[in-house]
Design a protein around this motif. Structure first.
Motif, PDB file in Angstrom:
ATOM      1  N   ARG A  49       0.981  -1.216  -0.120  1.00  0.00           N
ATOM      2  CA  ARG A  49      -0.063  -0.017   0.015  1.00  0.00           C
ATOM      3  C   ARG A  49       0.827   1.233  -0.115  1.00  0.00           C
ATOM      4  O   ARG A  49       0.566   2.299  -0.739  1.00  0.00           O
ATOM      5  N   VAL A  50       1.889   1.283   0.693  1.00  0.00           N
ATOM      6  CA  VAL A  50       2.696   2.324   1.033  1.00  0.00           C
ATOM      7  C   VAL A  50       3.376   2.692  -0.645  1.00  0.00           C
ATOM      8  O   VAL A  50       3.644   3.717  -0.964  1.00  0.00           O
ATOM      9  N   PHE A  51       4.167   1.589  -1.123  1.00  0.00           N
ATOM     10  CA  PHE A  51       4.502   1.400  -2.506  1.00  0.00           C
ATOM     11  C   PHE A  51       3.285   2.353  -3.461  1.00  0.00           C
ATOM     12  O   PHE A  51       3.919   3.044  -4.375  1.00  0.00           O
ATOM     13  N   LEU A  52       2.193   1.586  -3.379  1.00  0.00           N
ATOM     14  CA  LEU A  52       1.349   2.326  -4.246  1.00  0.00           C
ATOM     15  C   LEU A  52       0.980   3.638  -4.278  1.00  0.00           C
ATOM     16  O   LEU A  52       0.517   4.505  -5.103  1.00  0.00           O
ATOM     17  N   GLU A  53       1.078   4.344  -2.902  1.00  0.00           N
ATOM     18  CA  GLU A  53       0.831   5.443  -2.796  1.00  0.00           C
ATOM     19  C   GLU A  53       2.096   6.609  -3.161  1.00  0.00           C
ATOM     20  O   GLU A  53       1.767   7.609  -3.801  1.00  0.00           O
ATOM     21  N   ASN A  54       3.156   5.904  -2.730  1.00  0.00           N
ATOM     22  CA  ASN A  54       4.359   6.822  -3.276  1.00  0.00           C
ATOM     23  C   ASN A  54       4.393   6.560  -4.841  1.00  0.00           C
ATOM     24  O   ASN A  54       4.659   7.636  -5.667  1.00  0.00           O
ATOM     25  N   ASP A  55       4.003   5.606  -5.460  1.00  0.00           N
ATOM     26  CA  ASP A  55       4.078   5.417  -6.885  1.00  0.00           C
ATOM     27  C   ASP A  55       2.910   6.322  -7.501  1.00  0.00           C
ATOM     28  O   ASP A  55       3.029   6.815  -8.653  1.00  0.00           O
ATOM     29  N   LEU A  56       1.785   6.743  -6.757  1.00  0.00           N
ATOM     30  CA  LEU A  56       1.001   7.591  -7.410  1.00  0.00           C
ATOM     31  C   LEU A  56       1.093   9.066  -7.637  1.00  0.00           C
ATOM     32  O   LEU A  56       0.942   9.679  -8.589  1.00  0.00           O
ATOM     33  N   GLU A  57       2.415   9.338  -6.732  1.00  0.00           N
ATOM     34  CA  GLU A  57       2.703  10.781  -6.787  1.00  0.00           C
ATOM     35  C   GLU A  57       3.838  10.987  -8.180  1.00  0.00           C
ATOM     36  O   GLU A  57       3.602  12.230  -8.916  1.00  0.00           O
ATOM     37  N   ASP A  58       4.527   9.815  -8.591  1.00  0.00           N
ATOM     38  CA  ASP A  58       4.923   9.762 -10.091  1.00  0.00           C
ATOM     39  C   ASP A  58       4.269   9.408 -11.218  1.00  0.00           C
ATOM     40  O   ASP A  58       4.160  10.274 -12.075  1.00  0.00           O
ATOM     41  N   GLY A  60       0.470   9.137 -11.263  1.00  0.00           N
ATOM     42  CA  GLY A  60      -0.908   9.936 -11.396  1.00  0.00           C
ATOM     43  C   GLY A  60      -1.829   8.695 -11.558  1.00  0.00           C
ATOM     44  O   GLY A  60      -2.920   9.208 -11.788  1.00  0.00           O
ATOM     45  N   ILE A  61      -1.677   7.462 -11.449  1.00  0.00           N
ATOM     46  CA  ILE A  61      -2.616   6.568 -11.436  1.00  0.00           C
ATOM     47  C   ILE A  61      -2.943   5.718 -10.337  1.00  0.00           C
ATOM     48  O   ILE A  61      -2.098   5.623  -9.375  1.00  0.00           O
ATOM     49  N   VAL A  62      -4.174   5.946 -10.084  1.00  0.00           N
ATOM     50  CA  VAL A  62      -4.744   5.514  -8.560  1.00  0.00           C
ATOM     51  C   VAL A  62      -4.878   3.831  -8.658  1.00  0.00           C
ATOM     52  O   VAL A  62      -5.670   3.212  -9.268  1.00  0.00           O
ATOM     53  N   ASN A  63      -4.065   2.954  -7.726  1.00  0.00           N
ATOM     54  CA  ASN A  63      -4.027   1.747  -7.421  1.00  0.00           C
ATOM     55  C   ASN A  63      -4.125   1.715  -6.021  1.00  0.00           C
ATOM     56  O   ASN A  63      -3.205   2.111  -5.179  1.00  0.00           O
ATOM     57  N   SER A  64      -4.966   1.000  -5.604  1.00  0.00           N
ATOM     58  CA  SER A  64      -5.108   0.600  -4.034  1.00  0.00           C
ATOM     59  C   SER A  64      -5.398  -0.740  -3.756  1.00  0.00           C
ATOM     60  O   SER A  64      -6.111  -1.446  -4.483  1.00  0.00           O
TER      61      SER A  64
END
Length: 317
Positions: A49-58, A60-64
């Motif tokens: 989850r933390v990885f996906l949240e950080n990846d969102l910043e780069d 722009g795709i929402v994965n949760s």
């Protein structure tokens, strides 16, 4: 790398791959598969989850990773929808504050919602600190009117081609007049939102500088005191539709009027600022840093802008 860390990396990657491929992840099953307890699998899922949240910043795709109660397992919820980055949200907040378009209460609510909806929770405090001083010293417009709901009703009328009746306080004499108009666009310029509309009443139109239907009348939204959207509809042929983008290129300070061309010499140092201010401007010639410029504009607002340039501008015609 020690075996424990290696096992963890392989386990997390395997669980992440399973989620990416659309499989359901059950904690007890995964715990049995890898010979660990369920708390370990929960920590693995939290890491993902933390990885996906950080990846969102780069990206722009929402994965949760969400827990599906009916299936009693975790699955990857993928929403291919771009979200604003931290920098984009900060830029928008600065633009909102500089616009001074809303009351202080409205501005605070809008900024709080924007940051909460678009910035990961871990970075919200930082963004709020970066706009905090400007937000604290924000100076609201003098009219003090709350008009967001009015603007939405106008937008609905424009979309549905419905006439509106309004009571409007004129700027020139402060008189409140009643108007029935065809609303065609909402625009923003220099601290205020404006409604552009066409007047049907010939008796009213007689007092205006421009009688041609090609040119709309401009109203400040905060000066609309009462608004009624009528059931009656109007029709504008597609070829004659109002294009606010083209209109916006040709108007200064939202002063309406006839379409005209202005030619001037620019003696200043930043021609790009002139071309940005007047999107229809063309450079006719340049000699020793002095530019001859021509632009197509609506109304008398251009005169105000030209005077504001002082010795940097020499009007030719």
């Amino acid at each position: 790398m020690d075996e424990t860390r290696k096992d963890k990396i392989e386990r997390v990657l395997a669980i992440y791959t399973k989620l990416l491929n659309g499989y359901l992840v059950n904690k007890s099953e995964e715990a049995n598969n890898y010979g660990v307890n369920e708390r370990t699998i929960q920590r693995d899922i939290d890491d993902i989850r933390v990885f996906l949240e950080n990846d969102l910043e780069d990206s722009g795709i929402v994965n949760s990773v969400v827990y599906d109660r009916s299936e009693k397992g975790y699955r990857l919820e993928q929403v291919y929808k771009s979200k604003l980055t931290n920098g984009e949200v900060l830029a928008l907040c600065k633009i909102f504050l500089d616009s001074r378009a809303f009351s202080k209460e409205e501005m605070t609510v809008i900024l709080d919602k924007l940051v909460a909806c678009c910035v990961p929770e871990s970075n919200q405090k930082m963004v709020k600190e970066l706009i905090g001083n400007e937000s604290f010293h924000y100076v609201e417009p003098r009219h003090g009117t709350r008009f967001i709901d009015t603007m939405w009703n106008l937008g609905q009328a424009i979309r549905n081609c419905q006439y509106i009746e309004m009571q409007y306080t004129r700027l020139k004499d402060k008189a409140t007049v009643k108007r029935k108009v065809k609303p065609v666009a909402i625009m923003f310029s220099e601290y205020y939102f404006y409604l552009t509309a066409f007047i049907d009443d010939e008796d009213v139109r007689r007092d205006f500088d421009v009688l041609n239907d090609s040119f709309p009348t401009i109203y400040r939204v905060d000066r609309i005191k009462k608004l009624k959207v009528l059931e009656e509809k109007f029709h504008i042929p597609y070829r004659d539709r109002f294009e606010e983008g083209e209109f916006r290129k040709r108007i200064q300070f939202m002063y309406g009027g006839k379409l005209q061309k202005v030619t001037f010499k620019y003696l200043g140092t930043d021609i790009d600022a002139i071309l940005d201010r007047l999107p229809t401007a063309q450079i006719l010639s340049e000699e020793r840093g002095v530019y001859t410029v021509r632009a197509e504009v609506f109304g008398k607002g251009i005169e105000m802008w030209l005077r504001s340039q002082g010795e940097n501008v020499e009007v030719l015609g």
